[in-house]
Write a protein that holds these residues in place. Structure first.
Motif, PDB file in Angstrom:
ATOM      1  N   ARG A 172     -37.338 -28.267   9.273  1.00  0.00           N
ATOM      2  CA  ARG A 172     -38.228 -28.681  10.359  1.00  0.00           C
ATOM      3  C   ARG A 172     -38.223 -30.195  10.506  1.00  0.00           C
ATOM      4  O   ARG A 172     -38.197 -30.728  11.624  1.00  0.00           O
ATOM      5  N   ALA A 173     -38.252 -30.892   9.368  1.00  0.00           N
ATOM      6  CA  ALA A 173     -38.218 -32.357   9.423  1.00  0.00           C
ATOM      7  C   ALA A 173     -36.909 -32.844  10.031  1.00  0.00           C
ATOM      8  O   ALA A 173     -36.896 -33.787  10.827  1.00  0.00           O
ATOM      9  N   ALA A 174     -35.800 -32.198   9.668  1.00  0.00           N
ATOM     10  CA  ALA A 174     -34.502 -32.605  10.193  1.00  0.00           C
ATOM     11  C   ALA A 174     -34.447 -32.457  11.703  1.00  0.00           C
ATOM     12  O   ALA A 174     -33.918 -33.315  12.411  1.00  0.00           O
ATOM     13  N   LEU A 175     -35.019 -31.369  12.216  1.00  0.00           N
ATOM     14  CA  LEU A 175     -34.967 -31.113  13.642  1.00  0.00           C
ATOM     15  C   LEU A 175     -35.911 -32.023  14.424  1.00  0.00           C
ATOM     16  O   LEU A 175     -35.677 -32.316  15.595  1.00  0.00           O
ATOM     17  N   ARG A 176     -36.989 -32.471  13.778  1.00  0.00           N
ATOM     18  CA  ARG A 176     -37.990 -33.266  14.476  1.00  0.00           C
ATOM     19  C   ARG A 176     -37.767 -34.768  14.340  1.00  0.00           C
ATOM     20  O   ARG A 176     -38.304 -35.549  15.125  1.00  0.00           O
ATOM     21  N   SER A 177     -36.993 -35.184  13.345  1.00  0.00           N
ATOM     22  CA  SER A 177     -36.933 -36.612  13.036  1.00  0.00           C
ATOM     23  C   SER A 177     -36.175 -37.419  14.078  1.00  0.00           C
ATOM     24  O   SER A 177     -36.467 -38.595  14.288  1.00  0.00           O
ATOM     25  N   GLY A 178     -35.173 -36.821  14.708  1.00  0.00           N
ATOM     26  CA  GLY A 178     -34.325 -37.577  15.622  1.00  0.00           C
ATOM     27  C   GLY A 178     -33.302 -38.432  14.910  1.00  0.00           C
ATOM     28  O   GLY A 178     -32.461 -39.075  15.550  1.00  0.00           O
ATOM     29  N   ALA A 179     -33.341 -38.462  13.578  1.00  0.00           N
ATOM     30  CA  ALA A 179     -32.390 -39.241  12.790  1.00  0.00           C
ATOM     31  C   ALA A 179     -31.458 -38.287  12.046  1.00  0.00           C
ATOM     32  O   ALA A 179     -31.850 -37.174  11.698  1.00  0.00           O
ATOM     33  N   PRO A 180     -30.231 -38.700  11.787  1.00  0.00           N
ATOM     34  CA  PRO A 180     -29.392 -37.895  10.901  1.00  0.00           C
ATOM     35  C   PRO A 180     -30.132 -37.651   9.582  1.00  0.00           C
ATOM     36  O   PRO A 180     -30.723 -38.570   9.020  1.00  0.00           O
ATOM     37  N   ASN A 201     -42.455 -39.178  11.537  1.00  0.00           N
ATOM     38  CA  ASN A 201     -42.928 -40.399  12.200  1.00  0.00           C
ATOM     39  C   ASN A 201     -42.474 -41.636  11.430  1.00  0.00           C
ATOM     40  O   ASN A 201     -42.091 -42.647  12.014  1.00  0.00           O
ATOM     41  N   ALA A 202     -42.508 -41.538  10.095  1.00  0.00           N
ATOM     42  CA  ALA A 202     -42.064 -42.661   9.270  1.00  0.00           C
ATOM     43  C   ALA A 202     -40.572 -42.912   9.427  1.00  0.00           C
ATOM     44  O   ALA A 202     -40.107 -44.042   9.274  1.00  0.00           O
ATOM     45  N   ALA A 203     -39.825 -41.852   9.748  1.00  0.00           N
ATOM     46  CA  ALA A 203     -38.371 -41.973   9.873  1.00  0.00           C
ATOM     47  C   ALA A 203     -37.923 -42.343  11.277  1.00  0.00           C
ATOM     48  O   ALA A 203     -36.723 -42.470  11.525  1.00  0.00           O
ATOM     49  N   ARG A 204     -38.882 -42.514  12.190  1.00  0.00           N
ATOM     50  CA  ARG A 204     -38.521 -42.833  13.565  1.00  0.00           C
ATOM     51  C   ARG A 204     -37.752 -44.159  13.614  1.00  0.00           C
ATOM     52  O   ARG A 204     -38.189 -45.171  13.089  1.00  0.00           O
ATOM     53  N   GLY A 205     -36.589 -44.129  14.233  1.00  0.00           N
ATOM     54  CA  GLY A 205     -35.757 -45.318  14.331  1.00  0.00           C
ATOM     55  C   GLY A 205     -34.862 -45.561  13.131  1.00  0.00           C
ATOM     56  O   GLY A 205     -34.068 -46.504  13.133  1.00  0.00           O
ATOM     57  N   ALA A 206     -34.979 -44.718  12.101  1.00  0.00           N
ATOM     58  CA  ALA A 206     -34.150 -44.889  10.909  1.00  0.00           C
ATOM     59  C   ALA A 206     -32.729 -44.403  11.179  1.00  0.00           C
ATOM     60  O   ALA A 206     -32.486 -43.563  12.055  1.00  0.00           O
ATOM     61  N   GLY A 207     -31.791 -44.923  10.400  1.00  0.00           N
ATOM     62  CA  GLY A 207     -30.420 -44.466  10.512  1.00  0.00           C
ATOM     63  C   GLY A 207     -30.139 -43.227   9.703  1.00  0.00           C
ATOM     64  O   GLY A 207     -29.149 -42.530   9.938  1.00  0.00           O
ATOM     65  N   LEU A 208     -31.036 -42.927   8.740  1.00  0.00           N
ATOM     66  CA  LEU A 208     -30.806 -41.775   7.866  1.00  0.00           C
ATOM     67  C   LEU A 208     -32.122 -41.365   7.214  1.00  0.00           C
ATOM     68  O   LEU A 208     -32.894 -42.205   6.754  1.00  0.00           O
ATOM     69  N   VAL A 240     -41.783 -48.954  -1.045  1.00  0.00           N
ATOM     70  CA  VAL A 240     -42.472 -47.713  -1.388  1.00  0.00           C
ATOM     71  C   VAL A 240     -43.722 -47.577  -0.533  1.00  0.00           C
ATOM     72  O   VAL A 240     -44.480 -48.532  -0.346  1.00  0.00           O
ATOM     73  N   SER A 241     -43.929 -46.341  -0.003  1.00  0.00           N
ATOM     74  CA  SER A 241     -45.112 -46.072   0.818  1.00  0.00           C
ATOM     75  C   SER A 241     -45.723 -44.736   0.419  1.00  0.00           C
ATOM     76  O   SER A 241     -45.009 -43.758   0.204  1.00  0.00           O
ATOM     77  N   ARG A 242     -47.061 -44.708   0.316  1.00  0.00           N
ATOM     78  CA  ARG A 242     -47.796 -43.451   0.177  1.00  0.00           C
ATOM     79  C   ARG A 242     -48.582 -43.273   1.462  1.00  0.00           C
ATOM     80  O   ARG A 242     -49.457 -44.068   1.786  1.00  0.00           O
ATOM     81  N   LEU A 243     -48.251 -42.223   2.226  1.00  0.00           N
ATOM     82  CA  LEU A 243     -48.844 -42.013   3.543  1.00  0.00           C
ATOM     83  C   LEU A 243     -49.723 -40.774   3.543  1.00  0.00           C
ATOM     84  O   LEU A 243     -49.292 -39.697   3.105  1.00  0.00           O
ATOM     85  N   ASP A 244     -50.951 -40.914   4.019  1.00  0.00           N
ATOM     86  CA  ASP A 244     -51.827 -39.761   4.185  1.00  0.00           C
ATOM     87  C   ASP A 244     -51.473 -39.043   5.479  1.00  0.00           C
ATOM     88  O   ASP A 244     -51.294 -39.669   6.530  1.00  0.00           O
ATOM     89  N   GLY A 245     -51.389 -37.720   5.410  1.00  0.00           N
ATOM     90  CA  GLY A 245     -51.069 -36.962   6.606  1.00  0.00           C
ATOM     91  C   GLY A 245     -50.555 -35.580   6.260  1.00  0.00           C
ATOM     92  O   GLY A 245     -50.758 -35.080   5.156  1.00  0.00           O
ATOM     93  N   THR A 246     -49.919 -34.960   7.216  1.00  0.00           N
ATOM     94  CA  THR A 246     -49.396 -33.612   7.035  1.00  0.00           C
ATOM     95  C   THR A 246     -47.880 -33.638   7.203  1.00  0.00           C
ATOM     96  O   THR A 246     -47.326 -34.506   7.873  1.00  0.00           O
ATOM     97  N   MET A 247     -47.261 -32.654   6.581  1.00  0.00           N
ATOM     98  CA  MET A 247     -45.814 -32.517   6.687  1.00  0.00           C
ATOM     99  C   MET A 247     -45.477 -31.484   7.755  1.00  0.00           C
ATOM    100  O   MET A 247     -46.195 -30.493   7.902  1.00  0.00           O
ATOM    101  N   PRO A 248     -44.369 -31.658   8.481  1.00  0.00           N
ATOM    102  CA  PRO A 248     -43.434 -32.773   8.361  1.00  0.00           C
ATOM    103  C   PRO A 248     -43.724 -33.937   9.300  1.00  0.00           C
ATOM    104  O   PRO A 248     -42.982 -34.911   9.305  1.00  0.00           O
ATOM    105  N   ALA A 249     -44.802 -33.850  10.096  1.00  0.00           N
ATOM    106  CA  ALA A 249     -45.032 -34.837  11.151  1.00  0.00           C
ATOM    107  C   ALA A 249     -45.126 -36.259  10.599  1.00  0.00           C
ATOM    108  O   ALA A 249     -44.549 -37.199  11.173  1.00  0.00           O
ATOM    109  N   THR A 250     -45.855 -36.444   9.490  1.00  0.00           N
ATOM    110  CA  THR A 250     -46.037 -37.789   8.948  1.00  0.00           C
ATOM    111  C   THR A 250     -44.715 -38.382   8.494  1.00  0.00           C
ATOM    112  O   THR A 250     -44.418 -39.563   8.736  1.00  0.00           O
ATOM    113  N   LEU A 251     -43.897 -37.568   7.848  1.00  0.00           N
ATOM    114  CA  LEU A 251     -42.606 -38.057   7.376  1.00  0.00           C
ATOM    115  C   LEU A 251     -41.661 -38.355   8.535  1.00  0.00           C
ATOM    116  O   LEU A 251     -40.966 -39.382   8.542  1.00  0.00           O
TER     117      LEU A 251
END
Length: 276
Positions: free
Chosen positions: A112-120, A83-90, A70-81
């Motif tokens: 927007r998050a789906a298009l920016r994440s690079g992950a499925p 970034n957290a999903a970078r390299g994830a499989g899903l 579990v992580s609570r991340l300070d930041g803005t959406m969708p960039a923070t999320l």
């Protein structure tokens, strides 16, 4: 083992996403990261921690054999999320259908998050419930569908349901040869699209020989064809060209038409470096 990032904000849509993610881990092993994004200046830390504690309790009840970080991340959406999903499989997010302002993860934000994440990315509508309908994947004419096909096949195999491969086509316009306008033959055009569909099914069977695949050639536009197919599906999967919202990235403008209107999960699969 692949990593799954689950975006959570306590909304009904994110609760549905949590339930979908827990269901997926029953058929396939993931390292699961549950992430809540808060605004560093306005966040109510006590409320954020309460939301996360409730999410963990719910996860443990649904998927006791699948640990979650579990992580609570300070930041803005969708960039923070993303970034957290970078390299994830899903990446898994909830979405409020037929509304764009009901939650932090509602409306355009998941797209927007789906298009920016690079992950499925799987966008799960509020009110989702598990079922045994087939997974549906939209097959385009270009390489944007390659990874979507394999993702959809893996999802169908994991859930032990059939895979429906929908390839839609429409007649193109006439072309001029000399002074004569030539209209393409409907049978010839249909045969060309049938070959595209047959090749896609062969690729799937090469990696998933035991999967039941139901190819469907439909003379219609992609949005209408996938919308109809979604009524009898457990998930709809589409490929992303990765050109962003303005240009209509998902199978042309199909993703913009489908996201937020279907009451089924939508898988958005970007073109990988292999398919680029």
């Amino acid at each position: 083992m692949e990593r799954m990032v689950l975006g959570f904000d306590g909304s009904p849509a994110s609760e549905a996403a949590l339930e979908w993610a827990a269901e997926r881990t029953r058929g396939e092993r993931f390292e699961v990261d549950l992430v809540l994004v808060t605004n560093m200046f306005l966040a109510d830390r006590v409320e954020a921690d309460r939301i996360l504690d409730a999410a963990v309790r719910r996860w443990r009840a649904l998927a006791p054999d699948s640990p979650v970080d579990v992580s609570r991340l300070d930041g803005t959406m969708p960039a923070t999320l993303t970034n957290a999903a970078r390299g994830a499989g899903l990446l898994v997010l909830g979405i409020q259908t037929r509304s764009r302002e009901r939650s932090v993860l509602g409306g355009w934000m998941p797209l927007r998050a789906a298009l920016r994440s690079g992950a499925p990315t799987v966008l799960v509508p509020a009110g989702w419930a598990a079922g045994d309908d087939p997974v549906v994947v939209g097959l385009d004419d270009d390489a944007s569908s390659e990874d979507a096909l394999l993702f959809a096949a893996a999802a169908a195999s994991s859930a032990d349901v059939p895979l429906r491969v929908i390839h839609s086509w429409l007649m193109g316009g006439s072309h001029v040869q000399g002074t004569t306008a030539l209209q393409p033959s409907p049978h010839r055009v249909a045969d060309e699209h049938s070959r595209i569909l047959d090749a896609a099914v062969a690729r799937i069977h090469a990696d998933f020989p035991d999967l039941e695949v139901r190819p469907e050639l439909v003379r219609d536009n992609p949005t209408s064809a996938l919308t109809r197919a979604a009524r009898r599906s457990s998930m709809v999967v589409i490929g992303s060209h990765g050109r962003g919202l303005v240009s209509g990235a998902l199978l042309g403008s199909v993703g913009l038409d489908l996201v937020g209107s279907l009451d089924r999960p939508i898988g958005v699969v970007p073109v990988s470096s292999r398919g680029a």
